[in-house]
Design an enzyme around this catalytic site. Sequence first.
Site, PDB file in Angstrom:
ATOM      1  N   ASN A 169      21.333  23.914  18.456  1.00 49.38           N
ATOM      2  CA  ASN A 169      19.923  23.629  18.100  1.00 49.38           C
ATOM      3  C   ASN A 169      19.754  22.137  18.350  1.00 49.38           C
ATOM      4  O   ASN A 169      20.442  21.339  17.700  1.00 49.38           O
ATOM      5  CB  ASN A 169      19.747  24.013  16.640  1.00 49.38           C
TER       6      ASN A 169
ATOM      7  N   GLY B 193      17.803  22.542   8.851  1.00 49.08           N
ATOM      8  CA  GLY B 193      19.191  22.476   8.377  1.00 49.08           C
ATOM      9  C   GLY B 193      20.131  21.864   9.408  1.00 49.08           C
ATOM     10  O   GLY B 193      20.884  20.928   9.095  1.00 49.08           O
TER      11      GLY B 193
ATOM     12  N   ASN C 225      11.136  25.530   4.030  1.00 47.80           N
ATOM     13  CA  ASN C 225      10.309  26.114   5.094  1.00 47.80           C
ATOM     14  C   ASN C 225      10.356  27.642   4.986  1.00 47.80           C
ATOM     15  O   ASN C 225      11.228  28.194   4.337  1.00 47.80           O
ATOM     16  CB  ASN C 225      10.770  25.609   6.461  1.00 47.80           C
TER      17      ASN C 225
ATOM     18  N   HIS D  80      10.696  31.717   5.849  1.00 42.44           N
ATOM     19  CA  HIS D  80      11.498  32.613   6.690  1.00 42.44           C
ATOM     20  C   HIS D  80      11.176  34.068   6.362  1.00 42.44           C
ATOM     21  O   HIS D  80      10.959  34.411   5.194  1.00 42.44           O
ATOM     22  CB  HIS D  80      12.993  32.359   6.452  1.00 42.44           C
TER      23      HIS D  80
ATOM     24  N   ASN E  77       9.370  31.487  10.366  1.00 44.64           N
ATOM     25  CA  ASN E  77      10.572  31.628  11.201  1.00 44.64           C
ATOM     26  C   ASN E  77      11.068  33.060  11.048  1.00 44.64           C
ATOM     27  O   ASN E  77      11.271  33.521   9.906  1.00 44.64           O
ATOM     28  CB  ASN E  77      11.640  30.630  10.741  1.00 44.64           C
TER      29      ASN E  77
ATOM     30  N   GLU F  48      12.118  30.796  16.060  1.00 48.70           N
ATOM     31  CA  GLU F  48      11.637  29.754  15.172  1.00 48.70           C
ATOM     32  C   GLU F  48      10.145  29.473  15.325  1.00 48.70           C
ATOM     33  O   GLU F  48       9.606  29.441  16.444  1.00 48.70           O
ATOM     34  CB  GLU F  48      12.389  28.437  15.408  1.00 48.70           C
TER      35      GLU F  48
ATOM     36  N   GLY G  76      19.548  26.452  11.053  1.00 51.87           N
ATOM     37  CA  GLY G  76      20.286  26.215   9.809  1.00 51.87           C
ATOM     38  C   GLY G  76      19.582  26.800   8.594  1.00 51.87           C
ATOM     39  O   GLY G  76      20.181  27.526   7.793  1.00 51.87           O
TER      40      GLY G  76
HETATM   41  N1  LIG Z   1      11.247  25.788  13.136  1.00 53.72           N
HETATM   42  C1  LIG Z   1      11.463  25.417  11.724  1.00 53.72           C
HETATM   43  C2  LIG Z   1      11.985  23.971  11.624  1.00 53.72           C
HETATM   44  C3  LIG Z   1      13.384  23.801  12.188  1.00 53.72           C
HETATM   45  C4  LIG Z   1      14.375  24.687  11.489  1.00 53.72           C
HETATM   46  C5  LIG Z   1      15.727  24.892  12.187  1.00 53.72           C
HETATM   47  N2  LIG Z   1      15.884  24.254  13.459  1.00 53.72           N
HETATM   48  C6  LIG Z   1      16.883  24.597  11.242  1.00 53.72           C
HETATM   49  O1  LIG Z   1      17.969  24.204  11.697  1.00 53.72           O
HETATM   50  O2  LIG Z   1      16.695  24.826  10.008  1.00 53.72           O
HETATM   51  C7  LIG Z   1      10.123  25.555  10.963  1.00 53.72           C
HETATM   52  O3  LIG Z   1       9.072  25.478  11.611  1.00 53.72           O
HETATM   53  O4  LIG Z   1      10.185  25.715   9.732  1.00 53.72           O
END
Ligand SMILES: N[C@H](CCC[C@H](N)C(=O)O)C(=O)O
Length: 295
Positions: free
Chosen positions: A13, A76, A167, A169, A200, A218, A228
């Site tokens: 990522n 994350g 965030n 999910h 997500n 995502e 993460g």
């Molecule tokens: N796309 C996610 C943010 C990045 C999360 C992801 N890259 C991680 O490692 O947690 C969102 O809009 O909430």
Amino acid sequence: MMWTFTKMHGAGNDFVVLDGMSQPIEMTPERARALADRHFGIGADQVLLVEAPSHPQADFRYRIFNADGGEVEHCGNGARCFVRFVHEQGLSRRNPLRAEICTGLITLHESESGEVSVDMGQTRYGPEATAFDAAGLESEPCGDDTLWRLPLPEGGYALLSLVGISNPHAVQVVNDVASAPVATHGPHIATHPRFRQQVNAGFMQIIDRHTIRLRVYERGAGETLACGTGACAAAVAGIRRGLLDSPVRVHTRGGPLLISWQNERLTMTGPAETVFSGTVDIDALVRRQAARPQP
Ligand SMILES: N[C@H](CCC[C@H](N)C(=O)O)C(=O)O
């Protein structure tokens, strides 16, 4: 204006990381999109900005912008890269570090081996935690969880666990991640109007009670090699459904992450890599991308 940046990734990522302490950086959606563009810019899933904190107990403020330019609550894999960046750039030698995100503080520790552990902060569940409009939608209990039946374009429905890791999910169990309809159901779920702030979309395959495989479409970035917060959300959903036990090893396309969830304390451990550093004329980048002929 010239900006110095560092390209990094956490389990594939990938990120453009900017030090907003030693250079004046005003991030905008256009600038984040221009940096993240994989053909006309540097290329990344997210842009990470390190700033001075406003929280008295934080060492730094950590801001995250998706490739679509939207600023979001948490990342994350990015958090692991953030602490590696702060240490490598000599911004601080503190270890663990405390970073300020929109929902409070997270604690990050870099081990001798280079692996980074992150206390991921608060975990919440259900429609409130994911800005989900559940009105009139069928649901069903499953262990400590509630699964929501989101209709699919071709008929039937996706059975979703809703988990907030700051965030949002929406996680479902699939028989085989390799053949899961991530490219079609991912955007359908991620941009569904019932998710007022989008979401997500996670697809997890249960291997055993301590192991899953995971793919995540995502919000604001599309499918990434690893997510993460998505790994955390999937582990929490699986434990609440009675399918998993902590710790959970999460196999993503970019590599493994280890998630521990004990007494509501959520910890993620995984890698962080620096790829290269460079400088970019941000105004010229935005100007050139704005001048692109529209298809
Ligand atoms: N796309 C996610 C943010 C990045 C999360 C992801 N890259 C991680 O490692 O947690 C969102 O809009 O909430």
